[in-house]
Design an enzyme around this catalytic site. Structure first.
Site, PDB file in Angstrom:
ATOM      1  CE  LYS A 151       5.945   2.673   0.408  1.00  0.00           C
ATOM      2  NZ  LYS A 151       4.994   3.739   0.349  1.00  0.00           N
TER       3      LYS A 151
ATOM      4  CG  ASP B 292       6.869   3.103  -3.192  1.00  0.00           C
ATOM      5  OD1 ASP B 292       8.151   3.109  -2.743  1.00  0.00           O
ATOM      6  OD2 ASP B 292       6.053   3.549  -2.710  1.00  0.00           O
TER       7      ASP B 292
END
Length: 656
Positions: free
Chosen positions: A519, A515
């Site tokens: 980002k 994750d």
């Protein structure tokens, strides 16, 4: 005296006779009146002969409307307008009265009152030579009228340029054939002349023109007349348009943004009527968006489709329900929830779904859920100012963005899949949105509700360059590493994060750092760098074999790592340091290249990341201007703040 003219249709009915009698009696008590039942022409003639102070036309409508109320529900009565505005509206579809037959009244300067027999208490419209007190800086548009069936006949040819008498021959041929033309468009190069006619006159007009220019057509000097059918005409009318720069620009911008192609344009030097011809199926959408854009509607409306009803989607819908009235009152913005779907069911209503009752709407719906059905519904409804919101983490949903953007639908997403996918796809989505004049917004992809992506965009737009990014952008991982202690080993904190809903059901999805990787890729791309996920160096802090097997096996084995992490924590505590999972990017903006990494790092007391607690995120931006890094810090996780960030992006879609 006054002349009262009543529609013969209304005056001949039993109910109409009674209403007319009452109106006449009331008028007689106020002064001398003369009653006419029948045509506008008779009423106009009598009004002029008697030197009437006013002509009242009693019909079955309230007067001139800002648009056709059967198409635009919030259209309202124009209380005062000029003769010229009224005639333009009538000529383009608003059949309130017949301009040629009432011209004597207009020439005499006698005011015309339009009243509704069925609702005599309503104010109606007043038509006069000029509207007293109307400010030059007021609304540029008085009303919008439309002709729902239009055909265009075009005469073109290379030898039309500079030839005297071509248009005379065109109009003579049409007049002799009994064809009426209501709009003419000629290119400045004089190579073509287009004429708007009624569909029933189209073929006859072509035959007449081909006969008139038969010899030129044989020689190739002029081409056979071309007929385009299935069209409609929209007329934007208002005397204040000539005092307001940019009306045409605003009109064409909003039409283009909503995927409405203009086939022909007509505007006189008076600038009182700007007429456009469009495809007939787009008429309702065009009227809606033009009415809204020129503030004839009470509210600026956004038609919203929400995909995903989990924690973020549910929180977003709750926030919309709570804020809807205030937005209408304070910002004149109407959020119209048109569609909502989950995996099993979907609910759709062009007139709007109550955001406070979306669960009930889904429970009682027989419509299947899923993204395929929603995309199909969006295309079928073809509403103006449509915004699609993705509150899922689905690859399948993200794969539909290009189709939606190409269909002039703005996309707002909390889903990181698209923006972190192959760079070619990311770039294509951005370019498609720009080309179609819609928005592709994903502020919540990094930092939930924190203004990170928008800030980077603002910096770059003003000429700054991003040199270095350093960030803690996983609320889950920051919660874990800021809560490690002698009494809370790694396994206990991970379990607690899962129970509190900070982590995914399988915590390894967070602990893997994927994750964070997504980002960082998004931040680097928004900073102007061409980067793929494989370009980022990843340093996992968990042994590879811990990612094998199911979630229960992982949680059962996790205490095996507690001793090593506690030993490391104690050592760092003695050194005045703490663990933080950090994403880093350093680049050369002139070359568009750089290097990035995600890793568990040891942070000293003098570092701004040292005191970061809970699920907070922090991003440090070093730029050409900000040599001392700019810090953006705050809550970086949670359904409420993420939904709020999505909500803010939705409102940005309304503020073009």
């Amino acid at each position: 005296m006054k002349v009262l003219k009543f529609s013969s249709t209304i005056a001949s009915t039993v109910d109409g006779i009674g209403r007319v009698s009452k109106i006449v009696e009331a008028a007689a008590r106020q002064g001398e009146v003369e009653v006419v039942v029948g045509s506008d022409e008779n009423a106009a003639r009598i009004a002029v002969e008697r030197g009437a102070e006013a002509l009242e036309i009693w019909t079955d409508v309230d007067g001139f409307m800002t648009a056709d109320p059967s198409i635009i529900p919030d259209a309202y009565t124009i209380q005062r307008l000029t003769y010229r505005e009224a005639m333009e509206l009538c000529n383009f579809g608003a059949k309130v009265f017949d301009p040629p037959t009432v011209y004597p009244v207009i020439a005499a300067g006698i005011p015309i009152y339009i009243k509704n027999v069925l609702h005599p208490e309503r104010q109606g419209s007043i038509v006069t030579e000029r509207v007293e007190g109307r400010p030059e800086g007021g609304l540029p548009v008085c009303g919008i009228s439309s002709i729902s069936h239009t055909s265009i006949v075009t005469v073109s040819g290379p030898t039309m340029v500079g030839v005297v008498g071509v248009n005379q021959r065109i109009f003579k041929a049409l007049a002799e054939s009994g064809v009426s033309v209501f709009m003419v468009v000629q290119t400045s190069s004089e190579t073509s002349t287009s004429l708007c006619v009624r569909p029933e006159d189209g073929e006859r007009a072509c035959q007449a023109l081909d006969a008139a220019f038969a010899s030129e057509i044989v020689g190739g000097a002029i081409y056979p007349a071309k007929l385009d059918e299935g069209l409609a005409t929209v007329a934007v009318v208002g005397e204040n348009m000539k005092h307001t720069p940019g009306v045409a620009g605003k009109l064409f911008t909003v039409l283009g943004r909503n995927g409405i192609n203009v086939c022909a344009i007509g505007q006189g030097s008076s600038e009182m009527n700007l007429s456009i011809v469009i495809e007939r199926p787009l008429l309702r959408k065009a009227l809606s968006v033009v009415h809204s854009q020129f503030f004839l509607s009470q509210y600026q409306q956004v038609n919203l489709f929400v995909c995903g009803t989990g924690t973020v989607g549910g929180s977003l819908l709750q926030q919309i329900a709570t804020q809807r009235e205030e937005l209408m009152r304070e910002r004149r913005l109407k959020i119209n929830l048109v569609g909502v779907c989950g995996t099993k069911h979907g609910a759709y209503d062009a007139d709007g779904i109550d955001a406070a009752s979306w669960r009930k709407a889904l429970e009682t719906s027989n419509v299947q859920g899923g993204i395929a059905e929603m995309v199909s519904r969006i295309a079928d409804l073809n509403l103006y100012n449509s915004v699609f919101v993705d509150c899922t983490a689905s690859d399948e949903v993200a794969a539909c963005y290009e189709q939606l953007l190409a269909g002039n639908v703005s996309v707002v997403t909390a889903n990181k899949v698209a923006a972190s996918s192959a760079y070619a796809n990311y770039s294509n989505l951005k370019e498609t949105a720009a080309r179609r004049g819609v928005k592709f917004l994903f502020e919540t992809n990094v930092g939930a509700g924190l203004p990170i992506i928008g800030t980077i965009g603002d910096l770059r737009s003003t000429g700054d360059r991003i040199l270095r990014i350093e960030a803690v952008v996983s609320g889950t991982l920051n919660y874990i590493f800021s809560n490690l202690s002698a009494n809370k080993p790694l396994s206990a904190v991970v379990k607690q994060a899962k129970e509190l809903g900070y982590s995914e059901p399988d915590p390894r999805l967070d602990l893997s750092g994927k994750d964070v990787l997504r980002k960082l890729v998004i931040l680097a791309r928004e900073s102007g760098y061409r980067v793929e996920m494989d370009d980022i160096r990843q340093e996992s802090f968990l042994p590879a074999d811990f990612f094998e097997g199911d979630t229960e096996t992982f949680l059962r084995r996790l205490p095996e790592l507690d001793a090593d992490f506690e030993q490391r924590r104690q050592k760092l505590e003695a050194e005045g340091k703490r663990l933080r999972f950090v994403a880093t990017w350093e680049g050369d903006p002139d070359k568009g290249t750089g290097t990035g990494s995600i890793a568990l790092r040891e942070i000293a007391e003098d570092h701004p990341f040292y005191n970061l607690q809970g699920t907070n995120n922090i991003v440090s931006l070093t730029t050409a201007r900000y040599h001392d890094p700019m810090l953006i810090q705050g809550y970086g996780a949670g359904a409420a703040v993420t939904a709020a960030g999505v909500f803010a992006d939705v409102m940005r879609c309304a503020n073009f």
